[in-house]
Design a protein around this motif. Structure first.
Motif, PDB file in Angstrom:
ATOM      1  N   VAL A  41       3.712  -3.296  -2.025  1.00 26.13           N
ATOM      2  CA  VAL A  41       2.364  -3.855  -2.148  1.00 26.13           C
ATOM      3  C   VAL A  41       2.442  -4.985  -3.173  1.00 26.13           C
ATOM      4  O   VAL A  41       2.748  -4.749  -4.343  1.00 26.13           O
ATOM      5  CB  VAL A  41       1.326  -2.805  -2.580  1.00 26.13           C
ATOM      6  N   ARG A  42       2.195  -6.213  -2.701  1.00 30.27           N
ATOM      7  CA  ARG A  42       2.186  -7.384  -3.577  1.00 30.27           C
ATOM      8  C   ARG A  42       0.747  -7.603  -4.046  1.00 30.27           C
ATOM      9  O   ARG A  42      -0.123  -7.931  -3.238  1.00 30.27           O
ATOM     10  CB  ARG A  42       2.702  -8.611  -2.838  1.00 30.27           C
TER      11      ARG A  42
ATOM     12  N   ILE B 287      -5.419  -4.297  -5.379  1.00 36.84           N
ATOM     13  CA  ILE B 287      -5.706  -4.808  -4.039  1.00 36.84           C
ATOM     14  C   ILE B 287      -4.590  -5.790  -3.732  1.00 36.84           C
ATOM     15  O   ILE B 287      -4.315  -6.695  -4.529  1.00 36.84           O
ATOM     16  CB  ILE B 287      -7.066  -5.542  -3.972  1.00 36.84           C
ATOM     17  N   GLY B 288      -3.927  -5.593  -2.616  1.00 38.52           N
ATOM     18  CA  GLY B 288      -2.808  -6.473  -2.305  1.00 38.52           C
ATOM     19  C   GLY B 288      -2.389  -6.379  -0.859  1.00 38.52           C
ATOM     20  O   GLY B 288      -3.060  -5.764  -0.033  1.00 38.52           O
ATOM     21  N   ASP B 289      -1.256  -6.998  -0.587  1.00 43.39           N
ATOM     22  CA  ASP B 289      -0.719  -7.045   0.772  1.00 43.39           C
ATOM     23  C   ASP B 289       0.479  -6.117   0.889  1.00 43.39           C
ATOM     24  O   ASP B 289       1.444  -6.233   0.125  1.00 43.39           O
ATOM     25  CB  ASP B 289      -0.324  -8.476   1.120  1.00 43.39           C
TER      26      ASP B 289
ATOM     27  N   GLY C 248       8.960  -4.775 -10.777  1.00 45.47           N
ATOM     28  CA  GLY C 248       8.324  -5.964 -11.330  1.00 45.47           C
ATOM     29  C   GLY C 248       6.825  -5.747 -11.319  1.00 45.47           C
ATOM     30  O   GLY C 248       6.337  -4.745 -11.838  1.00 45.47           O
ATOM     31  N   THR C 249       6.085  -6.648 -10.687  1.00 37.71           N
ATOM     32  CA  THR C 249       4.633  -6.483 -10.580  1.00 37.71           C
ATOM     33  C   THR C 249       4.223  -5.835  -9.262  1.00 37.71           C
ATOM     34  O   THR C 249       3.038  -5.585  -9.037  1.00 37.71           O
ATOM     35  CB  THR C 249       3.915  -7.844 -10.706  1.00 37.71           C
ATOM     36  N   ASP C 250       5.186  -5.572  -8.390  1.00 39.40           N
ATOM     37  CA  ASP C 250       4.890  -4.956  -7.091  1.00 39.40           C
ATOM     38  C   ASP C 250       4.886  -3.439  -7.193  1.00 39.40           C
ATOM     39  O   ASP C 250       5.651  -2.838  -7.946  1.00 39.40           O
ATOM     40  CB  ASP C 250       5.939  -5.356  -6.050  1.00 39.40           C
ATOM     41  N   VAL C 251       4.017  -2.816  -6.397  1.00 38.93           N
ATOM     42  CA  VAL C 251       3.998  -1.367  -6.255  1.00 38.93           C
ATOM     43  C   VAL C 251       4.844  -1.036  -5.030  1.00 38.93           C
ATOM     44  O   VAL C 251       4.682  -1.648  -3.967  1.00 38.93           O
ATOM     45  CB  VAL C 251       2.562  -0.840  -6.042  1.00 38.93           C
TER      46      VAL C 251
END
Length: 100
Positions: free
Chosen positions: A83-84, A49-51, A9-12
């Motif tokens: 990584v969200r 940049i994410g969590d 989806g949009t997550d790595v």
């Protein structure tokens, strides 16, 4: 540090070896992907940049394993990390007018 990754989806999602620095990352991270075709003077760069959080659910890791591309890294990549994204930036590199 280079890691094998895929998009969910949009997550790595990336895999890394137990005890490696990428495997231990949790919380706010920066993830960058670049491509450069020197001879054509073309390329792109994306910064996320994410969590980061570990993926531990066996059903989810099994699903991700079926989507995984071949691994490039050494060692056994046993740790999955998600990584969200909070912020995504990037740029495309193109030859300037008059460059050959």
């Amino acid at each position: 540090m280079p890691v094998d990754y895929l998009m969910d989806g949009t997550d790595v999602i990336y895999r890394s070896a137990v005890g490696s620095r990428p495997a231990d990352l949790v919380g706010r991270v920066a993830f960058e992907v670049d491509e450069l075709i020197r001879i054509a003077r073309l390329g792109w760069s994306v910064l996320v940049i994410g969590d980061a959080e570990p993926v531990t659910d066996p059903a989810e890791t099994a699903r991700l394993a079926t989507a995984e591309a071949r691994t490039w890294s050494e060692g056994v990549p046993e740790v999955w990390t998600r990584v969200r994204p909070r912020d995504v930036t990037g740029r495309r590199l193109r030859p300037r007018m008059g460059d050959a």
